[in-house]
Design a protein around this motif. Sequence first.
Motif, mmCIF file in Angstrom:
data_model
loop_
_atom_site.group_PDB
_atom_site.id
_atom_site.type_symbol
_atom_site.label_atom_id
_atom_site.label_comp_id
_atom_site.label_asym_id
_atom_site.label_seq_id
_atom_site.Cartn_x
_atom_site.Cartn_y
_atom_site.Cartn_z
ATOM 1 N N VAL A 1 -3.747 3.721 -2.092
ATOM 2 C CA VAL A 1 -3.899 2.741 -3.163
ATOM 3 C C VAL A 1 -3.144 1.484 -2.748
ATOM 4 O O VAL A 1 -1.990 1.549 -2.324
ATOM 5 C CB VAL A 1 -3.406 3.286 -4.521
ATOM 6 C CG1 VAL A 1 -1.969 3.741 -4.459
ATOM 7 C CG2 VAL A 1 -3.578 2.257 -5.624
ATOM 8 N N SER A 2 -3.822 0.356 -2.815
ATOM 9 C CA SER A 2 -3.238 -0.918 -2.391
ATOM 10 C C SER A 2 -3.218 -1.873 -3.571
ATOM 11 O O SER A 2 -4.094 -1.823 -4.434
ATOM 12 C CB SER A 2 -4.047 -1.544 -1.248
ATOM 13 O OG SER A 2 -4.145 -0.657 -0.156
ATOM 14 N N GLY A 3 -2.217 -2.741 -3.593
ATOM 15 C CA GLY A 3 -2.106 -3.705 -4.680
ATOM 16 C C GLY A 3 -1.363 -4.941 -4.230
ATOM 17 O O GLY A 3 -1.168 -5.186 -3.038
ATOM 18 N N TYR B 1 4.007 8.904 -4.829
ATOM 19 C CA TYR B 1 3.674 7.979 -3.754
ATOM 20 C C TYR B 1 4.351 8.432 -2.471
ATOM 21 O O TYR B 1 5.488 8.917 -2.485
ATOM 22 C CB TYR B 1 4.146 6.560 -4.089
ATOM 23 C CG TYR B 1 3.297 5.836 -5.111
ATOM 24 C CD1 TYR B 1 1.918 5.993 -5.140
ATOM 25 C CD2 TYR B 1 3.872 4.970 -6.035
ATOM 26 C CE1 TYR B 1 1.134 5.318 -6.068
ATOM 27 C CE2 TYR B 1 3.100 4.289 -6.965
ATOM 28 C CZ TYR B 1 1.732 4.473 -6.971
ATOM 29 O OH TYR B 1 0.959 3.805 -7.882
ATOM 30 N N LEU C 1 2.111 -1.452 -8.179
ATOM 31 C CA LEU C 1 1.825 -0.029 -8.010
ATOM 32 C C LEU C 1 2.705 0.843 -8.902
ATOM 33 O O LEU C 1 2.292 1.917 -9.341
ATOM 34 C CB LEU C 1 1.975 0.375 -6.536
ATOM 35 C CG LEU C 1 0.644 0.382 -5.760
ATOM 36 C CD1 LEU C 1 0.017 -0.995 -5.712
ATOM 37 C CD2 LEU C 1 0.817 0.934 -4.367
ATOM 38 N N LYS D 1 1.432 3.764 -11.573
ATOM 39 C CA LYS D 1 2.008 5.116 -11.672
ATOM 40 C C LYS D 1 2.465 5.408 -13.104
ATOM 41 O O LYS D 1 2.211 6.487 -13.658
ATOM 42 C CB LYS D 1 3.187 5.250 -10.697
ATOM 43 C CG LYS D 1 3.770 6.646 -10.577
ATOM 44 C CD LYS D 1 4.843 6.675 -9.463
ATOM 45 C CE LYS D 1 5.280 8.089 -9.132
ATOM 46 N NZ LYS D 1 6.099 8.701 -10.185
ATOM 47 N N ARG E 1 0.830 -1.204 0.000
ATOM 48 C CA ARG E 1 0.000 0.000 0.000
ATOM 49 C C ARG E 1 0.866 1.256 0.000
ATOM 50 O O ARG E 1 1.952 1.276 0.581
ATOM 51 C CB ARG E 1 -0.953 -0.010 1.204
ATOM 52 C CG ARG E 1 -0.268 -0.122 2.541
ATOM 53 C CD ARG E 1 -1.226 -0.561 3.654
ATOM 54 N NE ARG E 1 -2.225 0.421 3.992
ATOM 55 C CZ ARG E 1 -2.025 1.403 4.870
ATOM 56 N NH1 ARG E 1 -0.862 1.539 5.495
ATOM 57 N NH2 ARG E 1 -2.986 2.253 5.141
ATOM 58 N N TRP F 1 -6.280 -3.642 -7.756
ATOM 59 C CA TRP F 1 -5.953 -2.310 -7.247
ATOM 60 C C TRP F 1 -7.118 -1.863 -6.380
ATOM 61 O O TRP F 1 -8.270 -1.848 -6.815
ATOM 62 C CB TRP F 1 -5.779 -1.308 -8.390
ATOM 63 C CG TRP F 1 -4.446 -1.377 -9.081
ATOM 64 C CD1 TRP F 1 -3.231 -1.562 -8.496
ATOM 65 C CD2 TRP F 1 -4.195 -1.263 -10.487
ATOM 66 N NE1 TRP F 1 -2.237 -1.568 -9.443
ATOM 67 C CE2 TRP F 1 -2.797 -1.381 -10.675
ATOM 68 C CE3 TRP F 1 -5.008 -1.066 -11.593
ATOM 69 C CZ2 TRP F 1 -2.201 -1.314 -11.919
ATOM 70 C CZ3 TRP F 1 -4.418 -0.989 -12.835
ATOM 71 C CH2 TRP F 1 -3.029 -1.117 -13.002
#
Length: 718
Positions: free
Chosen positions: A442-444, A467, A450, A454, A401, A429
């Motif tokens: 934002v979590s992945g 980030y 991530l 971006k 995250r 996502w």
Amino acid sequence: MKVYQTNEIKNISILGSSGSGKTTLAEAMLYEGGVIKRRGSVDGGNTVSDYFPVEKEYGYSVFSTVFSVEWQDRKLNFIDCPGSDDFIGGAVSALNVTDTALMVLNAQYGVEVGTMNQFRYTEQFHKPVIFVVNQLDNDKADYDGTIAQLRDQFGSKIVPIQYPVSTGASFNAVVDVLKMKMYRWKPEGGVPDVLEIPAEEMDKAMELHKALVEAAAENDDMLMEKFFEEGTLSEDDMRAGIRAGLVIRGMFPVFCVCAGRDMCVRRTLEFLGNVVPCTDKMPRPVTTDGVEVTPVADGPTSLFFFKTTIEPHIGQVSYFKVISGKVKAGDDLLNADRGSKERIAQLFSVAGQTRNEVSEMVAGDIGATVKLKDVRRGNTLNGKGCDYKFDFIKYPDPKYRRAVKPVNESDAEKMMEILNRMREEDPTWVIEQSKELKQTIVSGQGEFHLRTLKWRIENNDKLPIEYLEPKIPYRETITKAARADYRHKKQSGGAGQFGEVHLIVEPYYEGMPAPDMYRFGGQEYKISVRDTQTIDLDWGGKLVFINSIVGGAIDARFLPAILKGIMARMEQGPLTGSYARDVRIIVYDGKMHPVDSNEISFMLAGRNAFSTAFKEAGPKILEPVYDVEVSVPGDYLGDVMSDLQGRRAIIMGMNSEKGFEKLLAKVPLKEMSNYSTSLSSITGGRASFTMKFSAYELVPSDVQDKLLKAYEATQSED
């Protein structure tokens, strides 16, 4: 393309770890099936799969790619899935709408952690699996070692259909023990010469042929009886037995390919066309109401949408599986999830970004359409009189995250629109606008996941973002009882403000007895409970509010205001501004004024009395702790365990599972910030992990001291 019927359609996921050669295999299949005239390459950035700019930039599959091949009067629908764990969502979606998994292995590395992770999903969804050992022309290729690893994992279920005569640069031939022929290729690959098995290979071929016959017979009682009577089976009987074994996961056939040189790809397609079960032979999907739906062309029309992409010059492309009935261009359907009507203006059979328009698709088929008004991934569209609704795709929890914000603050709304659109394309996502943390989180599935997000926002949408380390959602609570009172008094001409509140706070736990007597500073406080409110807090835990006012010291109409003031302080705890939880509050006394008392006075008095008492009640900070499960090759176990212990982890257990060590630990979320990157670095990308919220636990005293000092510093700056 002709309209294929349900019993002519086969849906197949292509799975495998990164670097196993799935995209190259897909390219060779498309070439052999006549869909493309020349094969592209990953290095050349011109493959049918991996056609998005970000995939060309990184040389990795980021999205799953749908393509179809017509073979032997069958339509083979494939979904080529990303290999990286960071993009596992594509594989999860694909396995839910396909019937068979083609698991590609790199002959250099054999069974990898990524292989096992994806295999677990095939297990979860009960899908047949065919293993394909690829890259046999590599100097480090080890076919025998790969088979040994597979047998370590799956025992006698591993049944080779083929084996290479040699590996490395000299690879150009395989012995097929189903056909009992040798296939040999010229340097350019393609169509092989079909030869008799050489004498020096015959013993090995016969041994594997016998094992294949026995494995095929085991899955069908009639075939078993025939095998006992005749001692062998015909090729057609063996195909029937293999098909039966695939459906029940009683056997996992193994094929050989060299996708890069187009060797044995044609034979693999032949096997898929002949042996893999059609969609009408597989378990039926079930609606959210528990109705089992049979895929028949004359049933009610129902489409399930499992994937969406946004493509240049087109907009949204929506991919679906026809669960029941048939769909034609021009059909009007109803969205069961959103209540809106949709017209299917065009139908396409797809090969990556190439779309071939078709007039009709029937149950079991996979296709795409464009420019739907209000259809999202996971929606169901139905024909008249049909009320089916499907919700069978469940995605894994995120593992990495970051807080995200636009470089230009004025772009915040635009950024959120883009993020929500991106989530439609990749549901793993997860986007959250956290009121508590005052950040967009934002979590992945990992750092690369991530980073890809971006890259796409900055390069495709031309919106610079950054980030940040996400704040941790700490909680505050207390460890002992305390008492406080507060008088709010304000006089400035006209009506004034007056309210006085006396209260006790104490830690709350489920099932605790009603309050009776307290002693503070040598004085006893007897409690007489008049009313109790238990509030389940949105952020977890409880607040219990007890009215113990006697003699009308505070009018009952002011109690909601006192509670409102306390809740305001619970939302911004006295220690670090974090949410407070698991507190019982007893309001037992106070004073009011016949003229100046009002709700605002008691709200402020309640808030300040609570804040004072909270600080005297042994306040503690709680942190979120996660259950973490790490799968790691045994030779990296020590390094991984050492790294976890450096993250304040508590090792809960350890066991071996099919060649890998599994570590179970409880780890504070604060310490998991860069774990996916660190684990990949320690193990060379050969380990994986999952994490799931467990509970809130007290932080160690040294960590609490640091948090308090950091909060005080921010307050003084403000």
